[in-house]
Design an enzyme around this catalytic site. Structure first.
Site, PDB file in Angstrom:
ATOM      1  N   CYS A  57      27.834  31.125 -29.280  1.00 37.53           N
ATOM      2  CA  CYS A  57      27.982  32.473 -29.817  1.00 37.53           C
ATOM      3  C   CYS A  57      26.640  33.210 -29.734  1.00 37.53           C
ATOM      4  O   CYS A  57      25.574  32.600 -29.618  1.00 37.53           O
ATOM      5  CB  CYS A  57      28.439  32.421 -31.266  1.00 37.53           C
ATOM      6  N   GLU A  59      24.987  34.648 -32.047  1.00 36.28           N
ATOM      7  CA  GLU A  59      24.068  34.302 -33.130  1.00 36.28           C
ATOM      8  C   GLU A  59      23.265  33.051 -32.791  1.00 36.28           C
ATOM      9  O   GLU A  59      22.056  32.979 -33.067  1.00 36.28           O
ATOM     10  CB  GLU A  59      24.841  34.078 -34.439  1.00 36.28           C
ATOM     11  N   ARG A  85      33.757  47.514 -30.845  1.00 42.46           N
ATOM     12  CA  ARG A  85      34.305  46.752 -31.974  1.00 42.46           C
ATOM     13  C   ARG A  85      33.415  46.787 -33.194  1.00 42.46           C
ATOM     14  O   ARG A  85      33.851  46.515 -34.312  1.00 42.46           O
ATOM     15  CB  ARG A  85      34.562  45.303 -31.562  1.00 42.46           C
ATOM     16  N   CYS A  91      31.286  33.279 -37.039  1.00 43.84           N
ATOM     17  CA  CYS A  91      32.321  32.246 -37.119  1.00 43.84           C
ATOM     18  C   CYS A  91      31.820  31.099 -37.991  1.00 43.84           C
ATOM     19  O   CYS A  91      30.656  31.045 -38.403  1.00 43.84           O
ATOM     20  CB  CYS A  91      32.682  31.758 -35.725  1.00 43.84           C
ATOM     21  N   CYS A  94      28.730  29.108 -36.603  1.00 42.31           N
ATOM     22  CA  CYS A  94      27.481  29.849 -36.768  1.00 42.31           C
ATOM     23  C   CYS A  94      27.031  29.855 -38.216  1.00 42.31           C
ATOM     24  O   CYS A  94      25.839  29.755 -38.515  1.00 42.31           O
ATOM     25  CB  CYS A  94      27.646  31.279 -36.259  1.00 42.31           C
ATOM     26  N   TYR A 128      28.799  21.239 -46.467  1.00 42.31           N
ATOM     27  CA  TYR A 128      27.923  20.116 -46.154  1.00 42.31           C
ATOM     28  C   TYR A 128      26.534  20.650 -45.820  1.00 42.31           C
ATOM     29  O   TYR A 128      26.398  21.673 -45.156  1.00 42.31           O
ATOM     30  CB  TYR A 128      28.478  19.352 -44.949  1.00 42.31           C
TER      31      TYR A 128
END
Length: 211
Positions: A57, A59, A85, A91, A94, A128
């Site tokens: 991605c 990021e 957009r 996500c 990320c 986590y």
């Protein structure tokens, strides 16, 4: 969920991501742009690499670009999609990477009232934690606090719903173009429960004398 009004530096990051996204055209391999700011105020930009095997991605590419430039901890990140957009949230993958590698970064997200910042921990609760990440921590201050902190007139601060433990940290002064940061150490954390059931932490700290 906690939302933070955009600072001027946060606005710069959002604008950079949206501006880069607008240049992507119709290339199906690069559809999202990201911009991230480090503690020196530098903005690092990148685009995603779409691939059926799971290309990174935007990021994550931005994290690599920032690391290549020796950026250190990041304070703000934003991503925007192509073809108008606009701002898009990260996500799950990320979010986990940001939390582990840059646990104090604020992430720009779209809301009904326009762009807002959210602490990465609020975007991934009950998660986590990767114990070997060894991320440098950031303590944020208003720019008006610089003189008091730098001269040790201010040696404590109260934080709500943050998880910063004792140890070395970068003290980051939001929108302070003249000073930006101080190196310091959080020497103690005392938690206090409020009448409404929430808790606040009082951090005590020391700073290294500015050069």
């Amino acid at each position: 969920m906690v939302a933070i009004k955009l600072s001027e530096s946060g606005r710069r990051v959002v604008v950079a991501a949206e501006r880069l996204a607008a240049t992507l055209g119709n290339d199906p391999n690069h559809t999202v742009a990201a911009a991230a700011m480090d503690t020196a105020g530098r903005i690092h930009e990148a685009v995603n690499v779409y691939h059926f095997t799971g290309g990174p991605c935007a990021e994550l590419v931005a994290l690599g670009v920032a690391a290549t430039a020796g950026a250190g901890p990041l304070v703000t990140i934003a991503a925007a999609g192509d073809r108008g957009r606009g701002l898009i949230p990260p996500c799950g993958r990320c979010r986990q990477a940001l939390l582990d590698l840059h646990p104090d970064v604020q992430v720009a997200v779209p809301t009904d009232d326009g762009p807002a910042m959210r602490p990465i921990r609020k975007l991934l609760p009950d998660t986590y934690f990767f114990p070997d990440a060894d991320a440098r921590r950031i303590v944020r201050f208003d720019k008006h606090d610089y003189e008091a902190v730098a001269t040790a007139r201010k040696t404590s601060t109260v934080r709500h719903d943050e998880t910063i433990g004792p140890g070395p940290a970068i003290f980051f002064f939001e929108d302070d173009e003249a000073h930006r940061t101080l190196d310091g150490t959080v020497t103690g954390v005392e938690s206090r429960r409020l009448d409404d059931g929430s808790t606040v932490d009082q951090l005590t700290f020391t700073v290294e004398a500015p050069e």
